[in-house]
Design an enzyme around this catalytic site. Structure first.
Site, PDB file in Angstrom:
ATOM      1  N   GLY A 109       3.537 -14.904   6.379  1.00  0.00           N
ATOM      2  CA  GLY A 109       3.313 -13.540   6.142  1.00  0.00           C
ATOM      3  C   GLY A 109       2.369 -13.047   7.032  1.00  0.00           C
ATOM      4  O   GLY A 109       3.140 -12.297   7.991  1.00  0.00           O
ATOM      5  N   GLU A 116       2.592  -4.124   5.166  1.00  0.00           N
ATOM      6  CA  GLU A 116       2.618  -3.787   6.477  1.00  0.00           C
ATOM      7  C   GLU A 116       0.920  -4.366   7.325  1.00  0.00           C
ATOM      8  O   GLU A 116       0.692  -3.443   8.010  1.00  0.00           O
ATOM      9  CB  GLU A 116       2.727  -2.305   6.835  1.00  0.00           C
ATOM     10  CG  GLU A 116       4.320  -2.111   6.252  1.00  0.00           C
ATOM     11  CD  GLU A 116       4.727  -0.719   6.836  1.00  0.00           C
ATOM     12  OE1 GLU A 116       4.327  -0.459   7.869  1.00  0.00           O
ATOM     13  OE2 GLU A 116       5.495  -0.118   5.904  1.00  0.00           O
ATOM     14  N   ILE A 146      11.213  -8.145   1.018  1.00  0.00           N
ATOM     15  CA  ILE A 146      11.807  -7.339   1.809  1.00  0.00           C
ATOM     16  C   ILE A 146      12.025  -6.017   1.219  1.00  0.00           C
ATOM     17  O   ILE A 146      13.079  -6.180   0.081  1.00  0.00           O
ATOM     18  CB  ILE A 146      13.296  -7.993   2.469  1.00  0.00           C
ATOM     19  CG1 ILE A 146      12.765  -9.074   3.262  1.00  0.00           C
ATOM     20  CG2 ILE A 146      13.679  -6.833   3.314  1.00  0.00           C
ATOM     21  CD1 ILE A 146      11.704  -8.942   4.148  1.00  0.00           C
ATOM     22  N   GLU A 203       8.655 -13.926   5.913  1.00  0.00           N
ATOM     23  CA  GLU A 203       9.267 -15.214   5.478  1.00  0.00           C
ATOM     24  C   GLU A 203       8.363 -16.013   4.263  1.00  0.00           C
ATOM     25  O   GLU A 203       7.035 -15.581   4.469  1.00  0.00           O
ATOM     26  CB  GLU A 203       9.695 -16.186   6.607  1.00  0.00           C
ATOM     27  CG  GLU A 203      10.638 -15.692   7.514  1.00  0.00           C
ATOM     28  CD  GLU A 203      11.056 -16.568   8.535  1.00  0.00           C
ATOM     29  OE1 GLU A 203      10.666 -17.719   8.411  1.00  0.00           O
ATOM     30  OE2 GLU A 203      11.907 -16.173   9.566  1.00  0.00           O
ATOM     31  N   GLY A 238     -10.773   6.466 -19.382  1.00  0.00           N
ATOM     32  CA  GLY A 238     -11.136   5.506 -20.692  1.00  0.00           C
ATOM     33  C   GLY A 238     -10.141   4.549 -21.090  1.00  0.00           C
ATOM     34  O   GLY A 238      -9.095   4.341 -20.495  1.00  0.00           O
ATOM     35  N   LEU A 249      11.086  -9.049   8.293  1.00  0.00           N
ATOM     36  CA  LEU A 249      10.127  -9.873   9.316  1.00  0.00           C
ATOM     37  C   LEU A 249       9.444 -10.985   8.263  1.00  0.00           C
ATOM     38  O   LEU A 249       9.504 -12.155   8.906  1.00  0.00           O
ATOM     39  CB  LEU A 249       8.884  -8.752   9.842  1.00  0.00           C
ATOM     40  CG  LEU A 249       7.783  -9.439  10.506  1.00  0.00           C
ATOM     41  CD1 LEU A 249       8.404 -10.099  11.882  1.00  0.00           C
ATOM     42  CD2 LEU A 249       6.679  -8.408  10.811  1.00  0.00           C
ATOM     43  N   THR A 309      -2.269  -6.813   5.833  1.00  0.00           N
ATOM     44  CA  THR A 309      -3.156  -6.854   4.841  1.00  0.00           C
ATOM     45  C   THR A 309      -4.593  -6.387   5.504  1.00  0.00           C
ATOM     46  O   THR A 309      -4.747  -6.136   6.673  1.00  0.00           O
ATOM     47  CB  THR A 309      -3.676  -8.233   4.294  1.00  0.00           C
ATOM     48  OG1 THR A 309      -4.190  -9.050   5.675  1.00  0.00           O
ATOM     49  CG2 THR A 309      -2.406  -8.854   3.844  1.00  0.00           C
ATOM     50  N   GLN A 350     -10.899   4.617 -15.174  1.00  0.00           N
ATOM     51  CA  GLN A 350     -12.259   4.578 -15.786  1.00  0.00           C
ATOM     52  C   GLN A 350     -12.695   5.769 -16.336  1.00  0.00           C
ATOM     53  O   GLN A 350     -13.223   5.903 -17.550  1.00  0.00           O
ATOM     54  CB  GLN A 350     -13.299   4.112 -14.801  1.00  0.00           C
ATOM     55  CG  GLN A 350     -14.656   3.716 -15.219  1.00  0.00           C
ATOM     56  CD  GLN A 350     -14.704   2.314 -16.237  1.00  0.00           C
ATOM     57  OE1 GLN A 350     -13.867   1.757 -16.026  1.00  0.00           O
ATOM     58  NE2 GLN A 350     -15.786   2.109 -16.956  1.00  0.00           N
TER      59      GLN A 350
END
Length: 390
Positions: free
Chosen positions: A141, A373, A167, A137, A349, A135, A375, A346
């Protein structure tokens, strides 16, 4: 308004014995076959073909199709359980399992003709053939409707020209569902979907991406240079491709939510183990309130993500609309995965910044989940539209 209850059913997170068995199957395979080699494949960026051969033998590459097409005939609840468990051991491999099951093969299975389904789905379900989904390109996006790949009729065939990028399985996939503009004047309703084989002349993978994370999940660009595709390989009717793609993405967001959930759970589990074993100021990290607060927040967010994820999966299995539920699950779970992975580093450490501990890989793998899929920004738009409509 989205109904929370279908006729004769209501949502709960209690698993059946069969679902527990499927979860345990995926969990045992992950612990024995995936976890020991996850970092190795991450380092080499090699696609784990032998693991996928074994996944095919277990039926985990044909989760959704009915048995008459060689599949296991499971629902999205089982699908989410499988992806969640694999993601605990390696989010990258889980991503490839999700892309194969939920995108490429599933698009053909859900919308293809009987001929197309019988040609492609059994081979995909067994793992003999790997599927991809084209899908995105270079210039489109989140705005998938702005794609430039074209499909032009030539007798009984179609000639496809264009390119796709980012892809999954672009290099290793055998069959790819390609979306192309077949009627530019019709806008999004002029986009059609085609099943395209790697063997077709003019169809090739180009740039393989050198990624921050998810490194054993193959990602590359695709080039279509006058690719002749038989008319029978049109999926559904001409102009239905974009609508099909939106429905596939809704289901795909459930799998990304499940993947995110598994990653977050792994981050928490590694953090608890380290906090119990590591001593500072004469006591284990787990006895320090600042660390306890981090673990508590991670645990709470994970449980919330679990409810959203399996609620969306349940709705899908009940045949209910999942547009809002899938977007909520995907957005919350993916952002939870990022937060949990960061907190895990974190808590570890300086050690968390080295490859001696798994949380370094989780931290790198997590970020893609808020991008792929759809954002997080797109999910917020989807959720807002549904809320306003309600």
């Amino acid at each position: 308004m989205q109904a929370d209850v279908a006729e004769g059913a209501s949502f709960n997170v209690t698993l059946t014995e069969d679902q527990e068995a499927i979860r345990d199957l995926a969990r045992n395979f992950t612990q024995n076959e995936i976890e020991p080699v996850a970092l190795q494949f991450d380092e080499s960026q090699e696609f784990p073909r032998e693991i996928f051969r074994k996944l095919g033998e277990l039926g985990l590459l044909g989760i959704l199709p009915d048995p008459e097409y060689g599949g296991a005939g499971m629902g999205y609840t089982e699908y989410a359980l499988i992806i969640e468990e694999i993601a605990k051991g390696c989010p990258s491999i889980a991503l490839s399992v999700a892309a194969h099951n939920g995108l490429g093969m599933n698009h053909i299975y859900r919308f293809g003709s009987e001929e197309l389904k019988r040609t492609y789905v059994p081979a995909c379900a067994s793992g003999e053939v790997l599927s991809a989904w084209g899908l995105t390109e270079p210039g489109s996006g989140s705005d998938a409707g702005g794609m430039l790949t074209t499909g032009v009729r030539d007798g009984d065939d179609w000639i496809l020209n264009g390119s796709k990028n980012f892809i999954t399985h672009g290099t290793v996939g055998d069959t790819t569902v390609i979306m192309a503009v077949t009627n530019a004047e019709a806008g999004k309703r002029g986009i059609s979907a085609f099943a395209v084989d790697k063997s077709m002349e003019g169809f090739s993978a180009s740039k393989k991406e050198n990624k921050l994370g998810m490194r054993s999940s193959d990602t590359s660009s695709l080039t279509l240079d006058n690719v002749r595709v038989p008319g029978a390989n049109l999926i559904g009717k001409e102009g239905e491709g974009f609508i099909q793609a939106l429905q596939i993405l809704d289901g795909g967001r459930i799998s990304i939510a499940a993947l995110s959930l598994g990653l977050a759970e792994a981050a928490l589990a590694h953090s608890i183990k380290y906090a119990r074993e590591r001593h500072q100021f004469g006591k284990p990290l787990a006895a320090i309130q600042a660390i306890q607060f981090k673990l508590a927040k991670m645990s709470m967010d994970i449980e919330a993500a679990r409810i959203l994820t399996f609620h969306a999966a349940w709705r899908k299995d009940q045949g209910l609309d999942i547009n809002k539920a899938a977007a909520q699950a995907k957005m919350f779970a993916s952002e939870t995965a990022v937060r949990c992975a960061e907190e895990a580093v974190q808590i570890h450490g300086g050690y968390g910044y080295t490859k001696d501990y798994p949380v370094e890989k989780l931290y790198r793998d997590a970020k893609l989940l808020t991008i792929g899929e759809g954002t997080s920004e797109i999910q917020r738009l989807v959720i807002a539209r549904n809320v306003i409509a309600d």
